[in-house]
Enzyme design. Structure first.
Site, PDB file in Angstrom:
ATOM      1  CG  ASP A   1      -2.128   0.913   1.063  1.00  0.00           C
ATOM      2  OD1 ASP A   1      -2.360   1.401  -0.061  1.00  0.00           O
ATOM      3  OD2 ASP A   1      -2.832   1.151   2.066  1.00  0.00           O
ATOM      4  N   GLY A   2       0.318   2.309  -0.616  1.00  0.00           N
ATOM      5  CA  GLY A   2       0.965   3.622  -0.571  1.00  0.00           C
ATOM      6  C   GLY A   2       1.510   4.120  -1.900  1.00  0.00           C
TER       7      GLY A   2
ATOM      8  N   GLY B   1      -0.053   5.483  -4.424  1.00  0.00           N
ATOM      9  CA  GLY B   1      -0.651   6.758  -4.813  1.00  0.00           C
ATOM     10  C   GLY B   1      -0.045   7.915  -4.032  1.00  0.00           C
TER      11      GLY B   1
ATOM     12  CB  THR C   1     -13.221  -7.651  -4.588  1.00  0.00           C
ATOM     13  OG1 THR C   1     -12.663  -8.952  -4.433  1.00  0.00           O
ATOM     14  CG2 THR C   1     -14.559  -7.747  -5.260  1.00  0.00           C
ATOM     15  CD  GLU C   2     -13.337  -4.908  -1.357  1.00  0.00           C
ATOM     16  OE1 GLU C   2     -12.183  -5.335  -1.558  1.00  0.00           O
ATOM     17  OE2 GLU C   2     -14.247  -5.619  -0.892  1.00  0.00           O
TER      18      GLU C   2
ATOM     19  NE  ARG D   1      -7.598   1.959  -5.748  1.00  0.00           N
ATOM     20  CZ  ARG D   1      -6.397   2.046  -5.222  1.00  0.00           C
ATOM     21  NH1 ARG D   1      -5.368   2.388  -5.973  1.00  0.00           N
ATOM     22  NH2 ARG D   1      -6.197   1.782  -3.950  1.00  0.00           N
TER      23      ARG D   1
ATOM     24  NE  ARG E   1      -8.070   1.005   5.118  1.00  0.00           N
ATOM     25  CZ  ARG E   1      -7.641   2.264   5.270  1.00  0.00           C
ATOM     26  NH1 ARG E   1      -7.607   2.815   6.469  1.00  0.00           N
ATOM     27  NH2 ARG E   1      -7.244   2.975   4.225  1.00  0.00           N
TER      28      ARG E   1
ATOM     29  CG  HIS F   1      -0.323   1.972  -9.437  1.00  0.00           C
ATOM     30  ND1 HIS F   1      -0.506   1.659  -8.106  1.00  0.00           N
ATOM     31  CD2 HIS F   1      -1.436   2.664  -9.815  1.00  0.00           C
ATOM     32  CE1 HIS F   1      -1.682   2.145  -7.707  1.00  0.00           C
ATOM     33  NE2 HIS F   1      -2.255   2.764  -8.714  1.00  0.00           N
TER      34      HIS F   1
ATOM     35  CD  GLU G   1       2.772 -12.215  16.263  1.00  0.00           C
ATOM     36  OE1 GLU G   1       2.738 -11.001  16.531  1.00  0.00           O
ATOM     37  OE2 GLU G   1       2.340 -13.092  17.027  1.00  0.00           O
TER      38      GLU G   1
ATOM     39  CG  LEU H   1       9.013 -17.292  -2.919  1.00  0.00           C
ATOM     40  CD1 LEU H   1       8.685 -17.321  -1.435  1.00  0.00           C
ATOM     41  CD2 LEU H   1       9.498 -15.893  -3.322  1.00  0.00           C
TER      42      LEU H   1
ATOM     43  CD1 TRP I   1       7.312   6.476  -2.718  1.00  0.00           C
ATOM     44  CD2 TRP I   1       6.900   6.713  -4.910  1.00  0.00           C
ATOM     45  NE1 TRP I   1       8.518   6.469  -3.380  1.00  0.00           N
ATOM     46  CE2 TRP I   1       8.289   6.618  -4.722  1.00  0.00           C
ATOM     47  CE3 TRP I   1       6.403   6.870  -6.207  1.00  0.00           C
ATOM     48  CZ2 TRP I   1       9.199   6.657  -5.774  1.00  0.00           C
ATOM     49  CZ3 TRP I   1       7.303   6.924  -7.266  1.00  0.00           C
ATOM     50  CH2 TRP I   1       8.672   6.825  -7.055  1.00  0.00           C
TER      51      TRP I   1
END
Ligand code: IPE
Ligand code: IPE
Ligand code: MG
Length: 245
Positions: A19-20, A22, A65-66, A70, A193, A36, A206, A130, A24
């Protein structure tokens, strides 16, 4: 800092809410889409970092999904970026022995994205290091509803009785199937959140939520997250005295 990580106590699965982007971009006086694009370096770093250490699973929340809500311009730009990034990163995935997987309603993605993803999943399926899981058009509630639907259909078919449903069986119906729950969840940008991410799987994870904006996230941030995780006392409902040996 990396030397201080206890390799015998690594999280097997790390989940990240990237996150972040936008904010930035805004800080640089640039358009959100620039954020992005600048985030790809962070994706590469965290993937390589996990591969280097021997972390088994890394889940990256790339599009929720949300996020379909945008502006169309931003959604389109994210989808185009996804196609180009996957195509461009296959070599890095191969070099690092990384296997690609996805969770989420990927049928909702543009056909070009679906094709590119399938191609990369096929190309990397033999890799044994991985597993990189991209959460795309994903939300935790969507995933739970999907699982419930399939489970209900199997009960209706007489495959098992409702009484046979327990946590273990239900988990198998989730998109994460046999993948262990993340021991560590990282969310960048200081937001506190989970935004509909892995609602079931994060039950006892954690949380580590640094202020750094995702495009600035580098390997040292990952080392710091893991070191913090290793200092936590995971009690799972017990008392401290019970868990300290
Ligand atoms: C995360 O960055 C990327 C996606 C959700 C696709 P944001 O785009 O949410 O950035 P902020 O939260 O607006 O800064
Ligand atoms: C969560 O970030 C989704 C992804 C990182 C893909 P958002 O930026 O969309 O979350 P909210 O809307 O701030 O909760
Ligand atoms: Mg955001």
């Amino acid at each position: 800092m990396k030397d201080h990580i206890d390799l015998s106590n690594l999280p097997q699965h790390i989940a990240v809410i990237m996150d972040g982007n936008g904010r930035w971009a805004k800080q640089q006086g640039a358009a959100r889409v620039f954020g992005h694009r600048s985030a790809i370096k962070a994706v590469r770093e965290v993937t390589e970092g996990c591969a280097e250490l021997g972390v088994k699973y890394l889940t990256l929340y790339a599009f929720s999904t949300e996020n379909w809500n945008r502006p169309k311009f931003e959604v389109d730009a994210l989808m185009t970026l996804l196609v180009h990034t996957i195509r461009g990163e296959i070599k890095t995935l191969m070099d690092n022995n990384v296997r690609l997987a996805t969770i989420g309603h990927t049928e909702a993605l543009p056909k070009a994205c679906q094709n590119e993803l399938q191609e990369a999943i096929r190309a990397t399926e033999g890799n044994t290091g991985l597993t990189l899981i991209l959460a795309l058009s994903y939300s935790g509630r969507w995933e739970i509803i999907e699982a419930v639907r399939q489970l209900a259909a199997d009960v209706q078919r007489g495959q098992f009785q409702p009484e046979a449903i327990d946590e273990g069986l239900f988990s198998k119906y989730l998109a994460t199937g046999n993948i262990p729950d993340p021991e560590l969840m990282i969310r960048t940008s200081g937001e506190m959140r989970i935004s509909n991410f892995m609602l079931w799987q994060l039950a006892y994870s954690e949380f580590y939520m640094p202020d750094v904006l995702w495009p600035d996230f580098r390997k040292p941030h990952l080392w710091e997250a893991i070191l913090t995780y290793q200092k936590r006392e995971r009690r799972f409902g017990k008392t401290s005295e019970q868990v300290v040996k």
